[in-house]
Design a protein around this motif. Structure first.
Motif, short mmCIF file in Angstrom:
data_model
loop_
_atom_site.label_atom_id
_atom_site.label_comp_id
_atom_site.label_asym_id
_atom_site.label_seq_id
_atom_site.Cartn_x
_atom_site.Cartn_y
_atom_site.Cartn_z
N VAL A 1 -2.40 -18.41 7.89
CA VAL A 1 -3.72 -17.78 7.81
C VAL A 1 -3.72 -16.83 6.62
N THR A 2 -4.82 -16.80 5.88
CA THR A 2 -4.96 -15.87 4.76
C THR A 2 -6.10 -14.90 5.05
N PHE A 3 -5.76 -13.61 5.09
CA PHE A 3 -6.75 -12.55 5.29
C PHE A 3 -7.11 -11.97 3.93
N THR A 4 -8.41 -11.80 3.66
CA THR A 4 -8.87 -11.11 2.46
C THR A 4 -9.41 -9.76 2.88
N LEU A 5 -8.79 -8.69 2.36
CA LEU A 5 -9.16 -7.33 2.74
C LEU A 5 -9.67 -6.56 1.53
N LEU B 1 5.11 -12.72 5.87
CA LEU B 1 3.95 -12.07 5.26
C LEU B 1 4.13 -11.96 3.75
N THR B 2 3.09 -12.27 3.00
CA THR B 2 3.10 -12.10 1.56
C THR B 2 1.79 -11.49 1.11
N LEU B 3 1.83 -10.75 -0.01
CA LEU B 3 0.66 -10.09 -0.57
C LEU B 3 0.31 -10.70 -1.92
N SER B 4 -0.97 -10.72 -2.24
CA SER B 4 -1.39 -11.20 -3.56
C SER B 4 -1.02 -10.19 -4.64
N ALA B 5 -0.89 -8.93 -4.26
CA ALA B 5 -0.50 -7.86 -5.19
C ALA B 5 0.13 -6.74 -4.39
N GLY B 6 1.18 -6.16 -4.93
CA GLY B 6 1.85 -5.06 -4.24
C GLY B 6 1.14 -3.74 -4.40
N THR B 7 0.35 -3.60 -5.48
CA THR B 7 -0.40 -2.37 -5.73
C THR B 7 -1.84 -2.72 -6.08
N THR C 1 -9.83 -5.71 -3.72
CA THR C 1 -9.46 -6.60 -2.62
C THR C 1 -8.01 -7.04 -2.77
N VAL C 2 -7.41 -7.40 -1.65
CA VAL C 2 -6.05 -7.91 -1.62
C VAL C 2 -6.00 -8.98 -0.54
N THR C 3 -5.25 -10.05 -0.77
CA THR C 3 -5.09 -11.09 0.24
C THR C 3 -3.70 -10.99 0.86
N VAL C 4 -3.67 -11.16 2.17
CA VAL C 4 -2.43 -11.16 2.93
C VAL C 4 -2.28 -12.53 3.57
N THR C 5 -1.21 -13.23 3.23
CA THR C 5 -0.94 -14.55 3.80
C THR C 5 0.10 -14.40 4.90
N GLU C 6 -0.27 -14.84 6.09
CA GLU C 6 0.62 -14.73 7.26
C GLU C 6 0.92 -16.12 7.79
N THR C 7 2.21 -16.47 7.80
CA THR C 7 2.66 -17.75 8.37
C THR C 7 3.41 -17.46 9.66
N VAL C 8 2.94 -18.08 10.74
CA VAL C 8 3.58 -17.90 12.05
C VAL C 8 4.22 -19.22 12.46
N THR C 9 5.41 -19.15 13.07
CA THR C 9 6.15 -20.34 13.49
C THR C 9 6.59 -20.17 14.94
N ASN C 10 6.36 -21.22 15.72
CA ASN C 10 6.83 -21.24 17.10
C ASN C 10 8.29 -21.69 17.09
N GLY D 1 6.61 -6.53 7.06
CA GLY D 1 6.50 -7.35 5.86
C GLY D 1 6.59 -6.50 4.61
N PRO D 2 5.91 -6.91 3.54
CA PRO D 2 5.98 -6.18 2.27
C PRO D 2 5.21 -4.87 2.32
N VAL D 3 5.43 -4.05 1.31
CA VAL D 3 4.76 -2.75 1.20
C VAL D 3 3.54 -2.89 0.29
N LEU D 4 2.40 -2.38 0.76
CA LEU D 4 1.18 -2.35 -0.02
C LEU D 4 0.92 -0.91 -0.47
N ARG D 5 0.73 -0.74 -1.77
CA ARG D 5 0.42 0.58 -2.33
C ARG D 5 -1.03 0.59 -2.79
N VAL D 6 -1.77 1.58 -2.32
CA VAL D 6 -3.16 1.77 -2.72
C VAL D 6 -3.23 2.97 -3.66
N ASP D 7 -3.65 2.70 -4.89
CA ASP D 7 -3.77 3.78 -5.88
C ASP D 7 -5.15 4.39 -5.71
#
Length: 301
Positions: free
Chosen positions: A122-126, A38-44, A50-59, A155-161
């Motif tokens: 997959v990239t989620f835009t929230l 999991l990766t974030l476009s921005a940590g805060t 909006t923030v995008t979360v990229t999720e890569t899944v592997t079998n 995954g990473p930590v998201l901070r909402v100000d």
């Protein structure tokens, strides 16, 4: 069978150890590939952004995962409690994941079965809620399928100000006239951040017997008050909104107090000390009005 000398035995043993080490080094890279990344476009982010979360899944297994789905969650707050799904890419469809009490996360259905050692992204835009409080959330992911489900991965930590301070100031300028004297008011709103203040409303109460007029839609007079609004005020910016109060013959010799107070804004305003401002005016004659700042019982902006 010929026996090996002690020297040759050592050489053979060393060779065997070397081959074993080489085999370990040649282990395919997929053995160390995590199932969920999991990766974030921005940590805060600020509330409402909006923030995008990229999720890569592997079998990582030797069988295919049927109907593979990338799922997204957070803790300690359910992800759907402070975000909405705006878009997702890399999937056939995206939707919410339901828990016992309603939606708790989002999921993206992948287009095909996930073969052994195969990955998909997959990239989620929230969009975070405009009225979100300050949050610190651990983003989590999971690979699910018809025949398999991975453990939940942190995954990473998201901070909402989620705070935006708005300072309120009320200024007044007398306009003299024998029969049509008036007071022209300016409500000045200053964004002190850190987030953008949205849907700001400030209501100025009027003394009994006085009414207001306004030449713009930002300030709306009603019985005993005037409400001025601003859609957005960024940190470091300010906006000035105005209205007028007419003074009649009966106003002579009377003191008047006008108080402006923030009545609404999002996200939360962390500083109440600068939410209110007041002025006092005394009509001495038709042509002389004295006005000054008045104490409000709290600090001024």
């Amino acid at each position: 069978m010929a026996r090996l000398s002690p020297t040759r035995r050592v050489a053979v043993l060393a060779c065997a150890v070397g081959l074993a080490a080489g085999a370990a080094a040649a282990t395919p890279a997929y053995a160390e590939t995590p199932e969920v990344q999991l990766t974030l476009s921005a940590g805060t982010v600020e509330a409402g952004d909006t923030v995008t979360v990229t999720e890569t899944v592997t079998n990582v297994h030797d069988f295919s995962v049927l109907q593979p789905t990338a799922r997204l969650f957070s803790e300690p707050t359910v992800l759907t409690g402070y975000t909405e799904l705006v878009d997702c890419t890399g999937a056939v469809s995206c939707s919410t994941v339901d828990g016992e009490n309603g939606p708790i996360g989002y999921q993206a259905v992948l287009p095909e079965a996930l073969s052994a050692r195969e990955s998909a992204t997959v990239t989620f835009t929230l969009r975070t809620a405009q009225d979100s409080p300050d949050l610190q959330e651990t983003i989590q992911g999971r690979l699910s399928g018809q025949n398999y489900g991975s453990e939940l991965v942190d995954g990473p930590v998201l901070r909402v100000d989620g705070s935006a301070d708005v300072g309120v100031r009320l200024d007044v300028r007398p306009r003299f006239g024998l029969f049509n004297g008036r007071l022209e008011f300016t409500v000045r709103l200053t964004g002190n951040g850190p987030a953008v203040a949205r849907d700001v409303a400030v209501t100025t109460t009027l003394p009994q017997g006085l009414s207001a007029t306004s030449g713009n839609a930002a300030c709306v007079p009603s019985a005993g008050k005037v409400t001025c609004t601003a859609e957005e005020i960024a940190a470091g910016d300010s906006t000035a909104l105005g209205f007028s109060v007419r003074l009649g013959l009966a106003s002579i010799g009377l003191p008047y107090r006008f108080t402006a107070a923030r009545t609404e804004s999002s996200p939360q305003d962390p500083e109440a000390g600068n939410d209110t401002a007041a002025v006092e005016c005394t009509v001495l004659t038709h042509l002389l009005v004295s006005c000054a700042d008045a104490p409000t019982g709290s600090a001024r902006s």
